[in-house]
Design an enzyme around this catalytic site. Structure first.
Site, mmCIF file in Angstrom:
data_model
loop_
_atom_site.group_PDB
_atom_site.id
_atom_site.type_symbol
_atom_site.label_atom_id
_atom_site.label_comp_id
_atom_site.label_asym_id
_atom_site.label_seq_id
_atom_site.Cartn_x
_atom_site.Cartn_y
_atom_site.Cartn_z
ATOM 1 N N ALA A 65 0.860 -1.184 0.000
ATOM 2 C CA ALA A 65 0.000 0.000 0.000
ATOM 3 C C ALA A 65 0.894 1.231 0.000
ATOM 4 C CB ALA A 65 -0.905 -0.018 1.226
ATOM 5 N N GLY A 108 0.648 -5.036 1.088
ATOM 6 C CA GLY A 108 -0.623 -5.150 0.371
ATOM 7 C C GLY A 108 -0.445 -5.780 -1.001
ATOM 8 N N GLU A 111 -0.588 -9.377 -0.335
ATOM 9 C CA GLU A 111 -1.979 -9.723 0.019
ATOM 10 C C GLU A 111 -2.871 -9.748 -1.226
ATOM 11 O OE1 GLU A 111 -1.867 -6.557 2.986
ATOM 12 O OE2 GLU A 111 -2.586 -8.004 4.455
ATOM 13 N N GLU A 131 5.247 -5.109 6.862
ATOM 14 C CA GLU A 131 4.526 -4.097 7.648
ATOM 15 C C GLU A 131 5.141 -3.900 9.033
ATOM 16 O OE1 GLU A 131 3.114 -6.385 5.745
ATOM 17 O OE2 GLU A 131 1.249 -5.667 4.839
#
Ligand code: DAK
Length: 257
Positions: A65, A108, A111, A131
């Site tokens: 992200a 992300g 993911e 993260e």
């Protein structure tokens, strides 16, 4: 149609969606995710599309992200923007969705790959959840999909250690379907998608649904759901066509009815 953060093409029955923010390694901004879910929604209701490939192109899948976007967010803003709702829309795409991953698939980005149905990895691919190095944890399934795929201990290593794993190890763990030379990753994924797109669409949809349910339901309920889908398919023209084509020794012509 033109998108700011994506390249979208169609190769016959296959939609090819390329994340396109190369300057920031395809960092997944809210605008990119909004475009992606909009594009997937569109292809989901487009009968000529039988499968889709999601890639970041030849160098990187996505480095996570967008940290610049997140750095100063408050929890309230996070809730108000409903990013979780947006991201989870990727998993409601009803057709086969194949990730073609070269280079980093981090945070992300990893993911997003794990939300896909199959993963073709280039030999340059790196999968990880860094993260923890930012003082957060995954927010789009990293702590949940890793253990379901690679087991608790690998999931702990990846989520607590923050170090990515290489393509070959991801393959050994069952996280990816195939590892191929990076220059052919997208091509291999498109060919596979074309093969999946040639199957009976309703059967493909219900097979995908049933496999996904297996991860959420107790076995007894999962088997019951599978059986219902199995019986339902006998109401389709494609079942009649598929079985009669076999008996008549000719290729089936599926119509998605
Ligand atoms: N966000 C923003 N910019 C990024 C970025 C990212 N994730 N990753 C890289 N960039 C930018 C860099 O800042 C740099 O920009 P400039 O300096 O050129 O302006 C450019 O991309 C090139 O990056 P590097 O210079 O760092 O390239 P290197 O080859 O040296 O290193 C790297 C590549 C991938 C190892 C490194 O860039 C890196 O560590 N990137 C960050 C990886 C990371 O920490 N990812 C996790 C982010 S957190 C949620 C859903 C999802 C998420 C959360 C919630 N909900 C639904 C609620 C996900 C969270 C995350 O993914």
């Amino acid at each position: 149609m033109d998108y700011e953060n994506l390249l979208v093409e169609r190769e016959g029955a296959v939609a090819v969606i390329t994340l396109n923010r190369p300057k920031v390694l395809n960092a997944l901004s809210p605008a990119l995710i909004a475009e992606l879910t909009q594009v997937l929604d569109g292809f989901d209701s487009e009968p000529v599309v039988g499968a889709a490939v999601l890639t970041g192109g030849p160098k990187v899948f996505a480095a996570g992200a967008d940290i610049a976007d997140m750095a100063d967010r408050t929890p309230v803003e996070q809730v108000q923007r409903d990013q979780t709702g947006r991201w989870s829309k990727v998993t409601s795409f009803t057709k086969p969705l194949i990730a073609a991953v070269n280079g980093y698939a981090l945070g992300g980005g990893c993911e997003l790959a794990l939300m896909c149905d199959l993963i073709i990895a280039g030999d340059s691919a790196r999968f990880g959840q860094p993260e923890i190095n930012l003082g957060i944890i995954p927010g789009a399934g990293g702590t949940q999909r890793w253990p379901r795929t690679a087991g608790k201990y690998v999931a702990m290593e990846v989520n607590l250690g923050g170090q990515p794993i290489k393509a070959q190890r991801a393959y050994q763990l069952g996280l990816v379907n195939r590892v191929v030379p990076a220059e052919v990753t997208v091509r291999v994924a498109v060919q596979l998608a074309q093969r999946l797109a040639s199957k009976a669409p309703l059967a493909a949809r219900l097979a995908k649904e049933a496999v996904n349910q297996s991860l959420e339901l107790p076995l007894k309920e999962g088997l019951a759901a599978e059986r219902k889908n199995f019986y339902f398919l006998f109401a389709t023209e494609d079942q009649k066509e598929g079985m009669h084509a076999f008996l008549e020794k000719r290729p089936a012509e599926f119509k998605g009815r």
